[in-house]
Design an enzyme around this catalytic site. Structure first.
Site, PDB file in Angstrom:
ATOM      1  N   HIS A 135      47.168  29.969  46.695  1.00  0.00           N
ATOM      2  CA  HIS A 135      46.974  30.990  45.663  1.00  0.00           C
ATOM      3  C   HIS A 135      47.710  32.286  46.004  1.00  0.00           C
ATOM      4  O   HIS A 135      48.109  32.507  47.143  1.00  0.00           O
ATOM      5  CB  HIS A 135      45.484  31.308  45.492  1.00  0.00           C
ATOM      6  CG  HIS A 135      44.738  30.272  44.707  1.00  0.00           C
ATOM      7  ND1 HIS A 135      44.268  29.109  45.276  1.00  0.00           N
ATOM      8  CD2 HIS A 135      44.400  30.224  43.392  1.00  0.00           C
ATOM      9  CE1 HIS A 135      43.658  28.388  44.341  1.00  0.00           C
ATOM     10  NE2 HIS A 135      43.729  29.032  43.196  1.00  0.00           N
ATOM     11  N   LYS A 139      43.803  37.126  45.503  1.00  0.00           N
ATOM     12  CA  LYS A 139      42.588  36.368  45.201  1.00  0.00           C
ATOM     13  C   LYS A 139      41.446  36.812  46.116  1.00  0.00           C
ATOM     14  O   LYS A 139      41.613  36.929  47.325  1.00  0.00           O
ATOM     15  CB  LYS A 139      42.852  34.867  45.371  1.00  0.00           C
ATOM     16  CG  LYS A 139      41.655  33.998  45.053  1.00  0.00           C
ATOM     17  CD  LYS A 139      42.027  32.538  44.865  1.00  0.00           C
ATOM     18  CE  LYS A 139      40.808  31.667  44.642  1.00  0.00           C
ATOM     19  NZ  LYS A 139      39.926  32.119  43.550  1.00  0.00           N
TER      20      LYS A 139
END
Ligand SMILES: NC(=O)C1=CN([C@@H]2O[C@H](COP(=O)(O)OP(=O)(O)OC[C@H]3O[C@@H](n4cnc5c(N)ncnc54)[C@H](O)[C@@H]3O)[C@@H](O)[C@H]2O)C=CC1
Ligand SMILES: O=C(O)C1=N[C@H](C(=O)O)C[C@H](O)C1
Length: 251
Positions: A135, A139
């Site tokens: 990711h 995040k």
């Protein structure tokens, strides 16, 4: 036909701002409230919201859902950080509001849901399995909600098939080198500038490897799933975990 009255909580975030655009563009929906951090949730009740889309942070999602459920506002939740304790707390709240529906969707991506479905099917045929989720570095949580749910789904399928725990002969390792273990499945989290949301599920058996990979290249890709959730949650009271319950995966 009257339009569904939809609010977005977390409306100025990466996902929330996409959801605002998607709801505004949907012919059968009306965006009646868009609230961000510091705004009062009373705006939802005042606007006669039918469905709230919750896209905020694991630290605040429970409070936001308590507000919605108490007022009979259905919720479509993308926010992560779900544990058995949190799910139990939410189920208990829903008992007092039996007509209200809440969808917890670890991932709104159609491809991501399919990848979990395929992983469930593959789980019992392979001795080894590991998950690598990748990711963007902004995040908030690790591992991702999708990786946690994928590991749970795989573990459930393996238990149901009577599979033994997978072998791992490692007796010495630097802490973290084998990732985190979720329900017996090693999960590794990569955070890298340039990424959006990606996951590889690696299955291994003697002489062959099966890799199931999903890539979300942008956040618009999550929006068909968000809209599907909004349309369907109004007719499904109680807690629904996973958008797959609104899709005919075997059709
Ligand atoms: N289920 C899915 O398909 C997806 C889920 N997510 C999850 O959605 C959540 C949000 O992700 P992003 O949009 O990337 O984060 P973000 O940080 O860009 O957006 C979150 C927004 O919520 C706001 N916020 C914080 N507390 C709030 C409160 N009490 N009331 C209202 N707004 C509040 C923040 O100010 C921010 O604007 C995360 O848990 C993420 O993992 C993200 C992408 C896809
Ligand atoms: O924060 C994100 O970006 C994402 N969060 C969800 C998760 O934790 O699984 C869904 C997707 O992976 C994007």
């Amino acid at each position: 036909m009257s339009k569904l009255r939809v609010a977005v909580i977390g409306a100025r975030g990466r996902m929330g701002s996409e959801a605002v655009r998607a709801v505004e563009a949907a012919d059968d929906m009306e965006l009646v409230a868009a609230v961000g951090r510091g705004d009062s949730l009373d705006a939802l009740a005042d606007a006669g919201t039918q469905v709230a889309v919750e896209l905020t942070h694991p630290d605040v999602v429970m409070g936001n859902l308590a507000f919605c459920v108490e007022r009979g506002i259905h919720a479509v939740v993308g926010t992560t950080g779900w544990t058995e304790e949190r799910l139990a707390e939410l189920r208990a709240r829903l008992v007092d509001s039996p007509d209200t529906g809440v969808l917890i969707a670890p991932n709104f991506g159609i491809g991501a849901i399919l990848s979990m479905h395929f992983a469930r099917q593959a789980a019992r045929f392979f001795e080894s399995v590991e998950i690598v989720e990748l990711h963007h570095p902004n995040k908030a949580d690790a591992p991702s909600g999708t990786a946690v749910r994928t590991a749970e789904v795989i573990a459930e399928a393996r238990r149901a098939a009577g599979c033994p725990p997978q072998p791992d002969a490692t007796t010495t390792a630097l802490e973290g080198a084998r990732g985190a273990t979720v329900d017996g499945v090693p999960v590794h989290a990569v955070r890298l500038r340039g990424l959006v949301a990606h996951q590889e599920i690696l299955f291994g058996e003697e002489g062959e490897i099966l890799t199931i990979r999903h890539d979300a290249m942008n956040r618009t890709s999550f929006m068909p799933g968000v809209l599907l959730g909004i349309r369907r949650i109004v007719e499904r009271p109680g807690l629904t975990r996973g958008l797959e319950h609104f899709m005919d995966l075997d059709g």
